[in-house]
Design an enzyme around this catalytic site. Structure first.
Site, PDB file in Angstrom:
ATOM      1  N   PRO A 280       0.916  -1.205   0.080  1.00  0.00           N
ATOM      2  CA  PRO A 280      -0.104   0.118   0.016  1.00  0.00           C
ATOM      3  C   PRO A 280       0.728   1.128   0.072  1.00  0.00           C
ATOM      4  O   PRO A 280       1.854   1.467   0.625  1.00  0.00           O
ATOM      5  CB  PRO A 280      -0.688  -0.052   1.268  1.00  0.00           C
ATOM      6  N   ASN A 281       0.284   2.062  -0.779  1.00  0.00           N
ATOM      7  CA  ASN A 281       0.880   3.370  -0.633  1.00  0.00           C
ATOM      8  C   ASN A 281       2.087   3.777  -1.670  1.00  0.00           C
ATOM      9  O   ASN A 281       2.578   4.848  -1.886  1.00  0.00           O
ATOM     10  CB  ASN A 281       0.906   4.112   0.498  1.00  0.00           C
TER      11      ASN A 281
ATOM     12  N   ARG B  45       4.532  11.169  -2.771  1.00  0.00           N
ATOM     13  CA  ARG B  45       4.511  11.103  -1.272  1.00  0.00           C
ATOM     14  C   ARG B  45       5.651  11.113  -0.389  1.00  0.00           C
ATOM     15  O   ARG B  45       6.534  10.607  -0.371  1.00  0.00           O
ATOM     16  CB  ARG B  45       3.902   9.599  -0.894  1.00  0.00           C
TER      17      ARG B  45
ATOM     18  N   TYR C 229      10.800   9.469   0.963  1.00  0.00           N
ATOM     19  CA  TYR C 229      10.682   8.310   0.022  1.00  0.00           C
ATOM     20  C   TYR C 229      11.495   8.683  -1.235  1.00  0.00           C
ATOM     21  O   TYR C 229      11.524   8.029  -2.221  1.00  0.00           O
ATOM     22  CB  TYR C 229       9.080   7.967  -0.186  1.00  0.00           C
TER      23      TYR C 229
ATOM     24  N   ASN D 265       8.068  -5.580  -0.657  1.00  0.00           N
ATOM     25  CA  ASN D 265       7.827  -4.267   0.189  1.00  0.00           C
ATOM     26  C   ASN D 265       6.421  -4.397   0.692  1.00  0.00           C
ATOM     27  O   ASN D 265       5.653  -3.780  -0.276  1.00  0.00           O
ATOM     28  CB  ASN D 265       8.398  -3.061  -0.311  1.00  0.00           C
TER      29      ASN D 265
ATOM     30  N   ALA E 111       3.099  -0.827   5.116  1.00  0.00           N
ATOM     31  CA  ALA E 111       2.376  -1.008   6.309  1.00  0.00           C
ATOM     32  C   ALA E 111       2.062  -2.408   6.519  1.00  0.00           C
ATOM     33  O   ALA E 111       1.870  -2.806   7.938  1.00  0.00           O
ATOM     34  CB  ALA E 111       1.222   0.008   6.519  1.00  0.00           C
TER      35      ALA E 111
ATOM     36  N   GLU F 113      12.928  -9.164   1.879  1.00  0.00           N
ATOM     37  CA  GLU F 113      12.077  -7.990   2.358  1.00  0.00           C
ATOM     38  C   GLU F 113      12.720  -6.682   2.452  1.00  0.00           C
ATOM     39  O   GLU F 113      13.858  -6.634   2.694  1.00  0.00           O
ATOM     40  CB  GLU F 113      11.494  -8.378   3.900  1.00  0.00           C
TER      41      GLU F 113
ATOM     42  N   HIS G 221      12.227  -2.287   2.588  1.00  0.00           N
ATOM     43  CA  HIS G 221      11.761  -0.932   2.819  1.00  0.00           C
ATOM     44  C   HIS G 221      12.714   0.233   2.507  1.00  0.00           C
ATOM     45  O   HIS G 221      14.068   0.235   2.717  1.00  0.00           O
ATOM     46  CB  HIS G 221      11.627  -0.853   4.186  1.00  0.00           C
TER      47      HIS G 221
ATOM     48  N   ARG H 197      11.801   4.989  12.877  1.00  0.00           N
ATOM     49  CA  ARG H 197      10.424   5.275  12.594  1.00  0.00           C
ATOM     50  C   ARG H 197       9.446   4.873  13.897  1.00  0.00           C
ATOM     51  O   ARG H 197      10.171   4.769  14.788  1.00  0.00           O
ATOM     52  CB  ARG H 197       9.728   4.944  11.321  1.00  0.00           C
TER      53      ARG H 197
END
Length: 139
Positions: free
Chosen positions: A10-11, A18, A23, A73, A76, A97, A99, A106
């Site tokens: 998502p996103n 964004r 990012y 990825n 969330a 994985e 990110h 964070r």
């Protein structure tokens, strides 16, 4: 030639728009074209993105027994989806994985991954370069 897929959650369709301070300002599609061209002799590289948890699980099931590698990825969902974690555990194809941001710099809830225990490896905090590092792990 190895068959790999990058699966984004998502996103991540908003990369380049964004929160560019976190990012970056490049879209994933632009980055993917460059990556695909750079590794054209090594990989048959595909890309899939969805904002919907079940669609990500379905894609993992679809490719998880006949691809040579998955770069995931889950965004969330990494920190909330037992279902995606279970899907990674259930398939045979190795998963790395990735990110874009440093998840440990964070919010605390982002420090937990339901994917990592069943992943070949985890990369975070290297921006879009993390995808290329993950890709190189399959060479």
């Amino acid at each position: 030639m190895k068959k790999l897929i990058i699966i984004n959650g998502p996103n991540l369709n908003l990369l380049g728009k964004r929160e560019p301070m976190i990012y970056g300002s490049n879209s994933f599609e632009e980055f993917f074209k460059k990556l695909k061209n750079k590794y054209a002799d090594d990989f048959q590289l595909e890309y899939y993105q969805s904002n919907i948890e079940g669609e990500l699980i379905n894609k993992l099931h679809e490719v998880g027994f006949n691809y040579d590698g998955i770069i995931l990825n889950a965004a969330a969902y990494t920190h909330t989806s037992v279902g995606i974690g279970d899907a990674v555990k259930a398939i045979e194809t190795p998963v790395v994985e990735v990110h874009v941001s440093n998840i440990h710099a964070r919010e605390e809830f982002r420090h937990v991954s339901y994917i990592a225990p069943n992943a070949k490896g985890v990369l975070f905090g290297f921006g879009l370069q993390g995808y290329e590092l993950a890709l190189q792990s399959f060479l």
